[in-house]
Design a protein around this motif. Structure first.
Motif, PDB file in Angstrom:
ATOM      1  N   ARG A 169       0.795  -1.254   0.108  1.00 49.80           N
ATOM      2  CA  ARG A 169      -0.176  -0.120  -0.122  1.00 49.80           C
ATOM      3  C   ARG A 169       0.929   1.235  -0.053  1.00 49.80           C
ATOM      4  O   ARG A 169       0.521   2.265  -0.768  1.00 49.80           O
ATOM      5  CB  ARG A 169      -0.746  -0.175   1.531  1.00 49.80           C
ATOM      6  N   ASN A 170       1.909   1.501   0.619  1.00 50.55           N
ATOM      7  CA  ASN A 170       2.542   2.377   0.780  1.00 50.55           C
ATOM      8  C   ASN A 170       3.924   2.470  -0.245  1.00 50.55           C
ATOM      9  O   ASN A 170       4.382   3.488  -0.296  1.00 50.55           O
ATOM     10  CB  ASN A 170       3.477   2.297   2.231  1.00 50.55           C
ATOM     11  N   LEU A 171       4.003   1.423  -0.886  1.00 47.26           N
ATOM     12  CA  LEU A 171       4.885   1.522  -2.076  1.00 47.26           C
ATOM     13  C   LEU A 171       4.658   2.563  -3.062  1.00 47.26           C
ATOM     14  O   LEU A 171       5.390   3.326  -3.813  1.00 47.26           O
ATOM     15  CB  LEU A 171       5.201   0.130  -2.842  1.00 47.26           C
ATOM     16  N   GLY A 172       3.063   2.808  -3.173  1.00 47.60           N
ATOM     17  CA  GLY A 172       2.918   3.598  -4.141  1.00 47.60           C
ATOM     18  C   GLY A 172       3.107   5.131  -3.856  1.00 47.60           C
ATOM     19  O   GLY A 172       3.462   5.794  -4.725  1.00 47.60           O
ATOM     20  N   PHE A 173       3.774   5.474  -2.708  1.00 52.29           N
ATOM     21  CA  PHE A 173       3.866   6.830  -2.397  1.00 52.29           C
ATOM     22  C   PHE A 173       5.509   7.125  -2.498  1.00 52.29           C
ATOM     23  O   PHE A 173       5.854   8.272  -2.796  1.00 52.29           O
ATOM     24  CB  PHE A 173       3.626   7.119  -0.903  1.00 52.29           C
ATOM     25  N   ILE A 232     -10.382   3.880 -10.913  1.00 58.08           N
ATOM     26  CA  ILE A 232      -9.033   4.760 -11.186  1.00 58.08           C
ATOM     27  C   ILE A 232      -8.778   5.282 -12.717  1.00 58.08           C
ATOM     28  O   ILE A 232      -8.586   6.300 -12.718  1.00 58.08           O
ATOM     29  CB  ILE A 232      -7.911   3.883 -10.741  1.00 58.08           C
ATOM     30  N   THR A 233      -8.980   4.380 -13.585  1.00 57.01           N
ATOM     31  CA  THR A 233      -8.421   4.568 -14.878  1.00 57.01           C
ATOM     32  C   THR A 233      -9.578   5.560 -15.433  1.00 57.01           C
ATOM     33  O   THR A 233      -8.911   6.028 -16.530  1.00 57.01           O
ATOM     34  CB  THR A 233      -8.529   3.322 -15.909  1.00 57.01           C
ATOM     35  N   SER A 234     -10.733   5.757 -14.954  1.00 52.10           N
ATOM     36  CA  SER A 234     -11.735   6.663 -15.755  1.00 52.10           C
ATOM     37  C   SER A 234     -11.124   8.014 -15.279  1.00 52.10           C
ATOM     38  O   SER A 234     -11.857   9.143 -15.976  1.00 52.10           O
ATOM     39  CB  SER A 234     -13.153   6.428 -15.192  1.00 52.10           C
ATOM     40  N   VAL A 249       1.076   3.891 -15.277  1.00 54.64           N
ATOM     41  CA  VAL A 249      -0.183   3.957 -15.675  1.00 54.64           C
ATOM     42  C   VAL A 249      -0.685   3.100 -16.910  1.00 54.64           C
ATOM     43  O   VAL A 249      -1.718   2.496 -16.799  1.00 54.64           O
ATOM     44  CB  VAL A 249      -0.470   5.638 -16.114  1.00 54.64           C
ATOM     45  N   GLY A 250       0.204   2.954 -17.699  1.00 54.70           N
ATOM     46  CA  GLY A 250       0.159   2.290 -18.732  1.00 54.70           C
ATOM     47  C   GLY A 250      -0.008   0.666 -18.537  1.00 54.70           C
ATOM     48  O   GLY A 250      -0.867  -0.044 -18.997  1.00 54.70           O
ATOM     49  N   ASP A 268      -1.404   3.423  -9.552  1.00 53.11           N
ATOM     50  CA  ASP A 268      -1.748   4.603  -9.824  1.00 53.11           C
ATOM     51  C   ASP A 268      -1.007   5.783  -9.202  1.00 53.11           C
ATOM     52  O   ASP A 268      -0.774   6.785  -9.715  1.00 53.11           O
ATOM     53  CB  ASP A 268      -3.228   4.553  -9.514  1.00 53.11           C
ATOM     54  N   LEU A 269      -0.578   5.592  -7.804  1.00 56.87           N
ATOM     55  CA  LEU A 269       0.086   6.413  -7.195  1.00 56.87           C
ATOM     56  C   LEU A 269       1.424   6.819  -7.780  1.00 56.87           C
ATOM     57  O   LEU A 269       2.044   7.992  -7.683  1.00 56.87           O
ATOM     58  CB  LEU A 269      -0.034   6.093  -5.881  1.00 56.87           C
TER      59      LEU A 269
END
Length: 232
Positions: free
Chosen positions: A149-153, A213-215, A191-192, A183-184
């Motif tokens: 969860r924190n890897l995104g940041f 998310i993708t929207s 993103v791709g 996403d983060l």
């Protein structure tokens, strides 16, 4: 002997209570301080083992979320950095090591990474990433999911493959956190990867989550903050 031990613990508890009463705390992490205060008090009358520390580390992590949401983001980010470097007032009050526990520090790294992304504080995010990555395969499942969860940041393109594998497993909760972290990270590549995975997953709940998310993307692109543009 038992009576003497009870007297010693009671004396220790009294000393801790007096210590907190005298010193107090006026910083930006008041919720974390409250958990730390209770942890120190309870440590005087309970066995301080791995599970005891972990339980309070989870509570301190939740308290960190409250302080981040309710406080001034710039001031809070500054104190998070001091806490990470061992220079916060809370470090001096943490004689037993709750705030040095890996469970809390993984969460701390994430919020500090968020502060970096928002241009609120300056620090080498790679240091934070290196710390978090170490716990992606931890024996404790709750530690692993906290790291995902924190890897995104704090993560970068090097983490896309790992997070994509977690998404592909389509495990409830785990895959959602991995998708959110892609996403983060917010690079063209992450993103791709997320858009491609969105078309591949078959679990309805996960597909709907990824769709939310993708929207938000414009032509498959999510722009990173100016502080983050060079951190690929």
């Amino acid at each position: 002997m038992d009576i003497n031990m009870k007297m010693i613990k009671a004396l220790f508890l009294l000393i801790l209570m007096n210590s907190f009463t005298v010193q107090g705390y006026e910083g930006n992490l008041k919720s974390v301080y409250s958990v730390l205060e209770e942890f120190n008090l309870q440590a005087g009358t309970n066995e301080v083992n791995e599970q005891f520390v972990f339980t309070y580390a989870v509570r301190a992590s939740n308290a960190l979320s409250i302080d981040w949401s309710s406080g001034n983001k710039k001031d809070t980010s500054d104190e998070l950095l001091r806490l990470w470097e061992g220079k916060s007032e809370l470090n001096a009050l943490d004689s037993i090591g709750l705030l040095k526990s890996t469970r809390f520090k993984v969460e701390l790294a994430g919020y500090l990474g968020a502060g970096i992304d928002k241009c609120l504080v300056t620090y080498d995010k790679n240091v934070l990433r290196f710390f978090v990555v170490n716990y992606l395969e931890d024996r404790n499942a709750r530690m692993r999911i906290a790291a995902i969860r924190n890897l995104g940041f704090v993560g970068n393109n090097q983490d896309i493959e790992y997070l994509s594998k977690v998404v592909k497993k389509q495990l409830e909760g785990w895959s959602q956190h991995a998708a959110s972290s892609l996403d983060l990270i917010g690079t063209k590549e992450s993103v791709g990867a997320l858009i491609k995975l969105h078309d591949e997953v078959t679990d309805p709940a996960l597909h709907d989550f990824m769709d939310s998310i993708t929207s938000q993307y414009s032509n498959g692109v999510k722009l990173a903050s100016s502080c983050n543009l060079s951190n690929n």
